[in-house]
Write an enzyme that holds these catalytic residues in place. Structure first.
Site, mmCIF file in Angstrom:
data_model
loop_
_atom_site.group_PDB
_atom_site.id
_atom_site.type_symbol
_atom_site.label_atom_id
_atom_site.label_comp_id
_atom_site.label_asym_id
_atom_site.label_seq_id
_atom_site.Cartn_x
_atom_site.Cartn_y
_atom_site.Cartn_z
ATOM 1 N N GLU A 39 0.833 -1.213 0.000
ATOM 2 C CA GLU A 39 0.000 0.000 0.000
ATOM 3 C C GLU A 39 0.868 1.264 0.000
ATOM 4 O OE1 GLU A 39 -2.952 -0.235 3.140
ATOM 5 O OE2 GLU A 39 -4.108 -1.709 1.995
ATOM 6 N N GLU A 69 -6.860 -7.754 -1.142
ATOM 7 C CA GLU A 69 -7.504 -7.706 0.183
ATOM 8 C C GLU A 69 -8.992 -7.414 0.044
ATOM 9 O OE1 GLU A 69 -5.633 -5.167 3.103
ATOM 10 O OE2 GLU A 69 -3.640 -6.018 2.746
#
Ligand SMILES: *[C@@H]1O[C@H](CO)[C@@H](O)[C@H](O)[C@H]1NC(C)=O
Ligand SMILES: *[C@@H]1O[C@H](CO)[C@@H](O)[C@H](O)[C@H]1NC(C)=O
Length: 728
Positions: free
Chosen positions: A183, A252
């Site tokens: 991320e 995710e």
């Protein structure tokens, strides 16, 4: 000459193409899917983090993941667990990464290894060892030489370990892809140029490691080729990778959300979760991973700062204890069966999309070979839809998708749950009680010999280096005998501001109050009247960290501990500033120095037993011996009667307990599965402790003579602690 060269090059290219296609083990990708051994695959994946359960639980968790229809196990790699001090490695017990990957392999599953080594993950310091911050010149996650050296060193260590165990797919192993960083996109966007050059650097560093399998980066739109950028979120149907040559991957799918001490417990309805997945697949998605499939437990001091709870249940399909959470587990298994039946069509065609009415749509995958699969969707959040697809009528409940693996029969609808629910219970184990003994921890003071004296206030991590949650801040206050308050009885007010996370104030050894931060704001402020006498008064403040921060631009710069202001108000002189005077520091508790929590050690200490066992006393250690109950049901401690502290069994840390932190500031109303979900939508436990049950792994127990040790900061009633078992 020139001609010969060209012919030779063509030959080599053809040859390598042939080799590539004929070699058994290979992983590549195209715009449709990950390709394993020459075959495009729809891959269903689930996150299980190895240190969040015990090695004894791993085979069962992974088998249940397989039974639930998963192809891949996804895990982060936890650097701080593997390298607790520079160059000293740990790959044992819960951190036995190779064993974990091999268990997945034995079950016939693939692995996505998210090396990071930054992991976020609600994990202490985002997975970085505390010592990393103190390498000279260090700045995390940017174009910083010391950081890059350390990151490369650890990444190489993990890759070469996996290679030497032959765990990458081309070597016959289960690892089909790896992730570098995590991320990073949002951070890069915020810091600009140094972030961009850092990205270029870690991409080529990773590619240079030559793993033979694709690399991925999540939440990073500028992932350099051939690295695949992937999506994280509650929904990802609208995501497209940054090149038309890359497959659409969802690393995710948030199956629920994490719990924080002081917050309610979030959950996500199975209908909406299945809907989000079907919606992703009908829009070209070919890899999806549940985060978490099994969340597990933040044992020890593994949980991150800003009050992440010890339970990391996440409302995942397998609950914290490793049991199937129904109907979620079964509903997803049924979804996976339906999707797998569509696989031949999904991997060989793009969908044709048309409207079936207001808010409803068909996605049809029809391959040249004659395979056909259809997804019929109703996006309306309140009304069901009657739609016609090839002369047949289908009833679609609100916010749902029906799956037709042959374009004729709807075998699954995301809102029709046929799997039975379960009523998980926590039943008291009546055969076990705890004959408590206690040990009194005393507040130290500035005169103690084992303290470090310095002018002013210092940041906590700098002094503890995270060797303990606890740091004592000790100082003296000299009160002249002519102070007005000594006569008129108007006790002065002591004000202490802490940058986090909780503190407990003692004046002349007497408990004088507590303060702690709340959720997003770790700052704690103590303000209270204190009893002072003429002469020297001893102020002792126990500052406790509840994990180190794990997220944010340069989160390594976030401060913990008492940094002021510290003032005493209501003296003859008015307000006295205590922040700049001399303070003494003591790392950790006396009980920690004595190793009271370690099996067999600390037996020289005099424990109080029977009627002498203290209750409701701040700073108390408790110890009891018990036999393991019969059976295999998972076990937990019901800690409702306690305040805040830490627990150990047979020397293993169960984690931090904090049942006195009540879930507040939220409402736990009814939850409709239909409509866009977020982590604030469906909540439970309002007005109750955020966490009162604490997982006690069976594998940490012996049949007899188990030693349970509890450190209680605030004062609790140990006679209220009970052992419970979880039953489906
Ligand atoms: C699927 O992918 C193809 C090729 O990239 C694209 O043209 C098409 O619009 C996509 N369809 C959907 C529904 O996302
Ligand atoms: C860290 O602590 C040491 C003393 O142990 C001190 O000299 C130093 O200034 C501290 N650094 C910071 C940034 O607080």
């Amino acid at each position: 000459m020139v001609k010969i060269k060209i012919i030779f090059a063509v030959l080599v290219m053809n040859l390598s193409w042939v080799l590539f296609c004929s070699v058994d083990a290979s992983v590549s990708y195209d715009n449709k899917a990950i390709i394993i051994n020459g075959r495009r695959r729809i891959l269903i994946s689930g996150s299980i983090h190895y240190p969040r359960s015990t090695p004894e639980m791993w085979p069962d968790l992974i088998q249940k993941a397989k039974d639930g229809g998963l192809d891949v196990i996804q895990t982060y790699v936890f650097w701080n667990g593997h390298e607790p001090s520079p160059g000293k490695y740990n790959f044992e017990g819960r951190f036995d990464l190779v064993r974990f990957v091999k268990i997945a392999q034995q079950a016939g599953l693939y692995v996505n290894l998210r090396i990071g080594p930054y992991v976020c993950a609600e994990w202490n310091f985002g997975g970085f060892p505390a010592w990393l911050k103190y390498v000279p010149g260090m700045a995390f996650r940017t174009d910083n030489e010391p950081f890059k050296v350390a990151m490369q060193g650890f990444t190489e260590k993990i890759v070469s370990m996996m290679k030497s165990e032959k765990l990458f797919e081309p070597q016959g192993g289960p690892i089909i892809m790896s992730q570098i960083e995590n991320e990073y996109g949002p951070v890069e966007w915020e810091i600009g140029a140094p972030g961009k050059s850092y990205t270029k650097w870690f991409a080529s560093m990773a590619l240079g490691l030559d793993t033979g399998v694709p690399w991925i980066m999540c939440k990073q739109e500028d992932a350099p080729d051939p690295i695949i950028d992937t999506c994280n979120g509650f929904y990802c149907e609208g995501f497209t990778p940054n090149k038309p040559t890359k497959p659409k991957m969802w690393t995710e799918i948030w199956t629920g959300w994490y719990t924080k001490f002081g917050g309610p417990v979030p959950y996500r309805p199975a209908e909406d979760l299945a809907f989000s997945v079907a919606r992703f697949v009908q829009n070209n998605g070919s890899f999806f991973n549940y985060y978490m499939y099994h969340g597990g437990t933040n044992f020890g001091r593994d949980s991150a700062g800003l009050f992440i709870a010890t339970s990391y249940d996440y409302d995942a399909p397998l609950d914290e204890y490793g049991l199937k959470r129904e109907p979620k587990w079964g509903h997803l298994r049924d979804l996976h069966k339906a999707i797998k039946l569509c696989e031949p069509a999904l991997v060989s065609a793009y969908p044709t999309v048309w409207s079936l009415g207001k808010n409803s749509e068909a996605h049809e995958f029809r391959s040249k070979a004659g395979d056909c699969a259809a997804f019929l969707a109703n996006y309306d959040t309140s009304s069901s839809a009657k739609v016609t697809y090839f002369n047949k009528q289908y009833d679609l409940p609100p916010w749902s998708i029906s799956i037709l693996p042959d374009c004729k029969t709807a075998i699954f609808n995301t809102a029709k749950v046929s799997s039975l629910g379960s009523h998980m219970k926590m039943l008291p184990v009546s055969t076990v009680d705890f004959p408590w003994q206690s040990y009194n921890e005393e507040a130290p003071n500035s005169d103690d010999s084992d303290t470090l004296e310095m002018m002013g206030l210092y940041e906590q991590l700098n002094i503890t280096r995270d060797s303990s949650d606890y740091l004592w801040y000790l100082t003296d206050v000299n009160i002249a005998s002519d102070e007005g308050f000594l006569k008129n009885g108007d006790d002065p007010v002591l004000n202490i501001v802490s940058s986090g996370h909780s503190m407990q104030v003692f004046v002349n050894g007497q408990p004088s109050g507590i303060a702690y931060g709340r959720l997003e704001n770790p700052k704690a402020t103590f303000s209270g009247n204190v009893k002072l006498k003429a002469g020297i008064n001893k102020i002792s403040v126990l500052s406790a960290a509840v994990g180190l921060p794990n997220v944010g631009v340069h989160y390594e710069k976030m401060e913990t501990g008492i940094l002021g202001p510290v003032t005493l108000k209501g003296l003859n002189e008015g307000t006295r500033d205590l922040a700049k005077q001399t303070w003494s520091y003591k790392v950790g508790l006396k009980g920690e120095t004595l190793s009271l929590h370690t099996l067999g050690i600390g037996s020289s200490v005099r424990w109080l037993a029977g009627s002498l066992v203290v209750q409701k006393r701040p700073l108390s250690w408790y110890k009891a011996t018990f036999n393991a109950p019969e059976g295999n049901d998972p076990l937990a401690l019901d800690m409702s009667s306690m305040g805040k502290g830490q627990m150990w069994v047979n020397g293993e840390s169960i984690g931090r307990h904090w049942p006195a932190n009540i879930a507040s500031g939220a409402s736990c109303g009814a939850c409709n599965y239909a409509g866009t979900y977020n982590e604030k939508k469906c909540l439970s436990n309002c007005g109750e402790p955020s966490q009162k049950w604490y997982h006690l792994p069976r594998s940490w127990l012996k049949p007899t003579g188990n030693q349970l040790v509890i450190f209680e900061e605030w004062g609790g009633d140990p006679s209220g602690i009970s052992l419970v078992r979880r039953t489906p």
